[in-house]
Design a protein around this motif. Structure first.
Motif, PDB file in Angstrom:
ATOM      1  N   ASP A 386       0.842  -1.193   0.000  1.00 52.80           N
ATOM      2  CA  ASP A 386       0.000   0.000   0.000  1.00 52.80           C
ATOM      3  C   ASP A 386       0.890   1.262   0.000  1.00 52.80           C
ATOM      4  OD1 ASP A 386      -1.723   2.091   0.471  1.00 52.80           O
ATOM      5  OD2 ASP A 386      -2.797   1.110   2.118  1.00 52.80           O
ATOM      6  N   PRO A 387       0.767   2.122  -1.007  1.00 50.21           N
ATOM      7  CA  PRO A 387       1.580   3.354  -1.056  1.00 50.21           C
ATOM      8  C   PRO A 387       1.396   4.230   0.185  1.00 50.21           C
ATOM      9  CG  PRO A 387       0.497   2.982  -3.164  1.00 50.21           C
ATOM     10  CD  PRO A 387      -0.079   1.979  -2.204  1.00 50.21           C
ATOM     11  N   ALA A 390       3.684   2.912   2.852  1.00 46.90           N
ATOM     12  CA  ALA A 390       5.068   3.267   2.527  1.00 46.90           C
ATOM     13  C   ALA A 390       5.329   4.752   2.799  1.00 46.90           C
ATOM     14  CB  ALA A 390       5.359   2.932   1.061  1.00 46.90           C
ATOM     15  N   GLU A 391       4.372   5.586   2.456  1.00 44.47           N
ATOM     16  CA  GLU A 391       4.512   7.025   2.676  1.00 44.47           C
ATOM     17  C   GLU A 391       4.546   7.340   4.176  1.00 44.47           C
ATOM     18  OE1 GLU A 391       4.861  11.056   2.388  1.00 44.47           O
ATOM     19  OE2 GLU A 391       5.199   9.545   0.838  1.00 44.47           O
TER      20      GLU A 391
END
Length: 446
Positions: A386-387, A390-391
């Motif tokens: 999931d971006p 990660a962010e």
């Protein structure tokens, strides 16, 4: 892999791992090495002290002998003893029955190849196919049936190897040993006795059910009290199969694998014995260790979690020291696997040579507070991909800057995502982890 994980085939005895599994592993291994060598396979077999280890020893032996292998039985011995004797005795492979630091209700089967390394995955896959009935192997008959050999001389040779590795006397040194009611119970004290130490042992009366119970490297408080109450110079605690070691200094402070790597790394580097001036910890080692390495001008190369990954890096690059926070330390110039008793001897070497206490040797390292949160998720791959997660991990790292770090990773065996924060204070750890935990909320399992 369906059955074999990073540390062998492990499960609750006669539930996840049954005697039928053990018999089939023996059947295939005995046939495979005999077929490959064009002669009877020679296999060395050891076990820890759990009650079920005797059952699995019998099942493995029956399978091996039925496939034509000769089985050399070491009986109760540390896992590194099996690895050592596999190489020293020139066996085709070695088998250890143990679930390491797990409760006595669990057990495991670890396989090592003729070089003492963990068995190659292509061979493990063939064994798994046989367990699942995808292949067949013939039964041996007549004089092709294998035999069993009581191989206590192999255990004695391993003890002699440990003693010979120490070129120092421990005369007058008071040492506490916690044998976890496991494999170290019959090995550790004779080694320290031979070196002249005043040895005070606890938890060395295994009954099949008390292995790792409120003792050993995973329950260090008993050894801490023992060292302080007895006025000892140092203490060492092993896990069930004695491939790990956690130390306790003369003040009762815990000296974990990170601190042991620091103490031994600095010493070996000082004497030109640390290859490339580099230590190999895992990504889970404490941030304070990395800071201390920087201050001591030691290089380090981190790996993924698992002694298998540590040793792969060491072997590829020729490094001489690596390990894990849990006390699984590998001295690459001596061995190819972690050995708790060997680790304690190497720590004693530093103490004797530097003429300092263990607390003095550890003093330069300021370990950071850690907060590890396990989040049960619906799909760990989806969560890790999931971006937004990660962010969030990136923002948490930026929040801490050079004060610490955040590490987010998926469990290798469970539907969990683990987020570890390290920082100078517990509050900073909680704040950093909170950033990641918020992003993981949509992925939580109900």
């Amino acid at each position: 892999m369906k059955y074999f994980g990073t540390d062998g085939f492990r499960g609750e005895a006669n539930v996840g791992l049954t005697v039928e599994h053990a018999f089939k592993i023996g059947r295939y291994v005995g046939w495979y090495y005999g077929e490959r060598q064009g002669r009877k396979a020679r296999v060395v077999l050891g076990k820890d002290t759990r009650r079920s280890s005797y059952m699995f020893e019998s099942a493995l032996t029956a399978g091996l002998v039925a496939s034509g292998a000769d089985v050399y039985m070491l009986h109760v011995i540390p896992t590194p003893g099996v690895a050592y004797e596999t190489v020293d005795g020139r066996f085709d492979c070695g088998i250890m029955i143990s679930a390491s630091h797990n409760p006595y209700t669990d057990n495991g089967i670890k396989l090592v190849n003729s070089e003492g390394y963990k068995m190659d995955e292509d061979v493990l896959e063939l064994i798994e196919d046989y367990i699942d009935g995808k292949s067949e192997v013939p039964l041996a008959t007549g004089d092709h049936i294998g035999s069993t050999i009581d191989y206590m001389q192999g255990r004695n040779r391993y003890i002699a190897h440990l003693i010979a590795s120490a070129n120092f006397s421990l005369q007058g040194v008071k040492v506490g040993l916690d044998c976890a009611n496991g494999s170290a119970s019959s090995v550790a004290k004779p080694v320290f006795d031979a070196l002249g130490a005043d040895v005070r042992v606890i938890n060395n009366a295994p009954n099949g059910l008390n292995i790792n119970v409120d003792c050993g490297s995973t329950h260090i408080d008993r050894l801490r009290r023992h060292v302080v109450e007895q006025g000892l110079d140092v203490g060492f605690a092993y896990d069930g199969d004695a491939d790990r070691c956690i130390a306790v200094d003369e003040r009762g402070n815990v000296v974990d694998g990170d601190l042991i790597m620091y103490v031994c790394g600095v010493y070996l580097n000082k004497h030109g014995r640390l290859t490339a001036g580099t230590v190999v910890p895992t990504v889970m080692s404490n941030y304070g260790l990395f800071k201390a390495f920087d201050q001591a001008r030691l290089s380090y190369e981190t790996t993924a979690v698992g002694d298998k990954n540590v040793y792969a890096c060491m072997r590829k690059n020729g490094y001489s020291l690596g390990g894990e926070q849990s006390g699984h330390i590998i001295f690459g110039d001596i061995e190819c696997t972690g050995d708790g008793i060997m680790t304690s001897l190497r720590v004693m070497e530093v103490i004797r040579a530097e003429r300092e206490t263990l607390s003095q040797l550890c003093a330069p390292v300021k370990l950071y507070p850690q907060e590890l949160v396990n989040v049960r998720v619906k799909d760990k791959d989806a969560a890790m991909g999931d971006p937004a997660v990660a962010e969030a991990a990136k923002r948490a790292d930026e929040f801490l800057g050079d004060r610490g770090r955040v590490l987010v990773r998926a469990s290798g065996t469970e539907p969990l995502v683990r987020t570890l924060a390290e920082a100078p204070t517990d509050e900073l750890c909680r704040q950093a982890n909170g950033i990641v935990l918020k992003a993981l909320e949509p992925h939580r399992a109900e």
